[in-house]
Design a protein around this motif. Structure first.
Motif: not given
Length: 417
Positions: A335-344, A373-378, A380-391
């Motif tokens: 029920t809680q959104p995943v928040i991804v913080t990217v330090h570049l 700061i990225l709030n993932l959509a409902k 969307i799993q953290a590992d799928d976003f990080v390893y399948g999209e962001l990287l």
């Protein structure tokens, strides 16, 4: 002359096994940390920084393998046990910046001891908010990729073996060897795999007395490898109510050449989430040794089991990271959104990253306090976003993020360039 050749082959085989076994047994991981101490660069502050780096490395490593344990009492106990868990520490840099001494270190952690200690404290990765069961099963090998030239009439090395010979006869022994090696390697990494033959209720599913119940057997009538469909059906019904991951291994290829004396196996591993139906491929790994001439076929049989299980052991070095990501994801409240913080290093780069990400994967994004700061959509799993999209986006911009700089901590993900 022949004896000299045999002796050289034996030595070569021993050397290959020694070198490869050494890499298999390696259970250490390097963690990079940076610390800051107020004051000048001197012996006392270097000593303080060294101590702080050790503590920080323990917590950073814990965040990677079981973020749900970071705020528990076991985190402090792990820090207190750091003398047993840290193999060595090396300082890479030290400098005075303003009023502070800043230093960076690489801390080498004994992965096996760390995870054993976690288990002793009841804080291993599979006992978080959600209990995770990991089963070990097999996908059928491809018969066409199994080539063993063992018959005397085939000794020229130009014809394939008629049938599958000792591999089919001793198939269950290979299955047990590979299964037991994967389980042992997983245990070293603090991951508990469950073997189906440990359950009394599954015994009725056996196709033979020595069937290891990994889901595949060799059918002597069809002379092929067959999936035990009734076993798979029972697995689905038995574990449907709990979070379950199936680790599938597959004998991708198996080869022995009586002329070159090469004995080689290629093993593939994938992870299947029984609840979501998702499959993640870990990859494949091969392992090869030279068998001295004149060895009996029973030695070749044992060698086949050895190369197959060693290939599986090497591959588990990759598999453990995937398993931990899946386990971490299951601990995130849905029920809680995943928040991804990217330090570049550059704010301009962060704007480019924000622009290039798929908009349907993000519900909100902003650059705040020097971070993206990225709030993932409902959904969307953290590992799928990080390893399948962001990287992928970052690598397309020439930015490579090391595994140690990715932190999955519950519903929060932190990525540091």
């Amino acid at each position: 002359m022949v004896n000299n050749i045999l002796q050289k082959l034996t030595i070569l085989s021993a050397v290959l096994i020694l070198i490869l076994t050494a890499s298999i047994g390696n259970a250490y991981e390097d963690v990079g940390v940076s610390v800051s101490i107020k004051g000048n660069v001197n012996y006392a502050n270097k000593k303080k920084a060294n101590l702080l780096a050790e503590k920080q490395a323990i917590i950073s490593y814990l965040k990677r393998i079981n973020p749900s344990a970071v705020k528990k009492a076991c985190a402090k106990q792990l820090v207190d046990s750091r003398a047993l868990l840290i193999r060595n520490i090396s300082r890479k840099s030290v400098s005075k910046i303003g009023d502070y001494m800043e230093a960076s270190y690489v801390v080498c952690i004994d992965d096996k001891k760390f995870n054993n200690r976690l288990e002793e404290l009841g804080c291993d990765a599979q006992t978080g908010v959600t209990k995770v069961t990991i089963l070990i099963m097999e996908e059928p090998p491809t018969k066409a990729n199994i080539s063993m030239i063992l018959n005397p009439e085939d000794s020229t090395g130009v014809r394939k073996l008629r049938g599958l010979g000792p591999f089919a006869v001793f198939y269950t022994s290979y299955q047990r060897s590979i299964r037991d090696t994967i389980i042992s390697k997983a245990n070293q990494e603090g991951i508990k795999l469950t073997s189906l033959d440990k359950f009394e209720e599954f015994q009725k599913m056996k196709r033979s007395n020595d069937d290891p119940l990994v889901g595949v057997y060799f059918d002597v009538d069809s002379e092929d490898f067959v999936i035990n469909k009734s076993l798979l059906k029972f697995v689905r019904s038995r574990f449907a109510a709990q979070t379950t991951i199936v680790l599938y291994y597959r004998i991708k290829s198996l080869y022995f050449d009586q002329v070159t004396r090469e004995l080689k196996a290629d093993i593939a591993i994938s992870l299947y989430n029984l609840n979501s139906g998702e499959t993640k491929s870990v990859g494949s790994q091969d392992f090869m040794v030279i068998v001295p001439e004149g060895q009996a076929s029973v030695a070749i049989r044992d060698g086949l089991a050895e190369v197959a299980s060693n290939a599986a052991s090497l591959l588990m070095n990759k598999a453990k990271e995937q398993i931990r990501r899946i386990i971490t994801t299951t601990q995130i409240p849905k029920t809680q959104p995943v928040i991804v913080t990217v330090h570049l290093n550059s704010k301009r780069t962060m704007y480019k990253v924000k622009k290039n990400l798929k908009p349907d994967m993000i519900s909100h994004s902003e650059i705040k306090d020097g971070s993206l700061i990225l709030n993932l959509a409902k959904g969307i799993q953290a590992d799928d976003f990080v390893y399948g999209e962001l990287l992928d986006v970052l690598e397309g911009m020439g930015i490579k993020i090391p595994e140690s700089n990715i932190r999955l901590n519950g519903q929060e993900v932190i990525i540091q360039q």
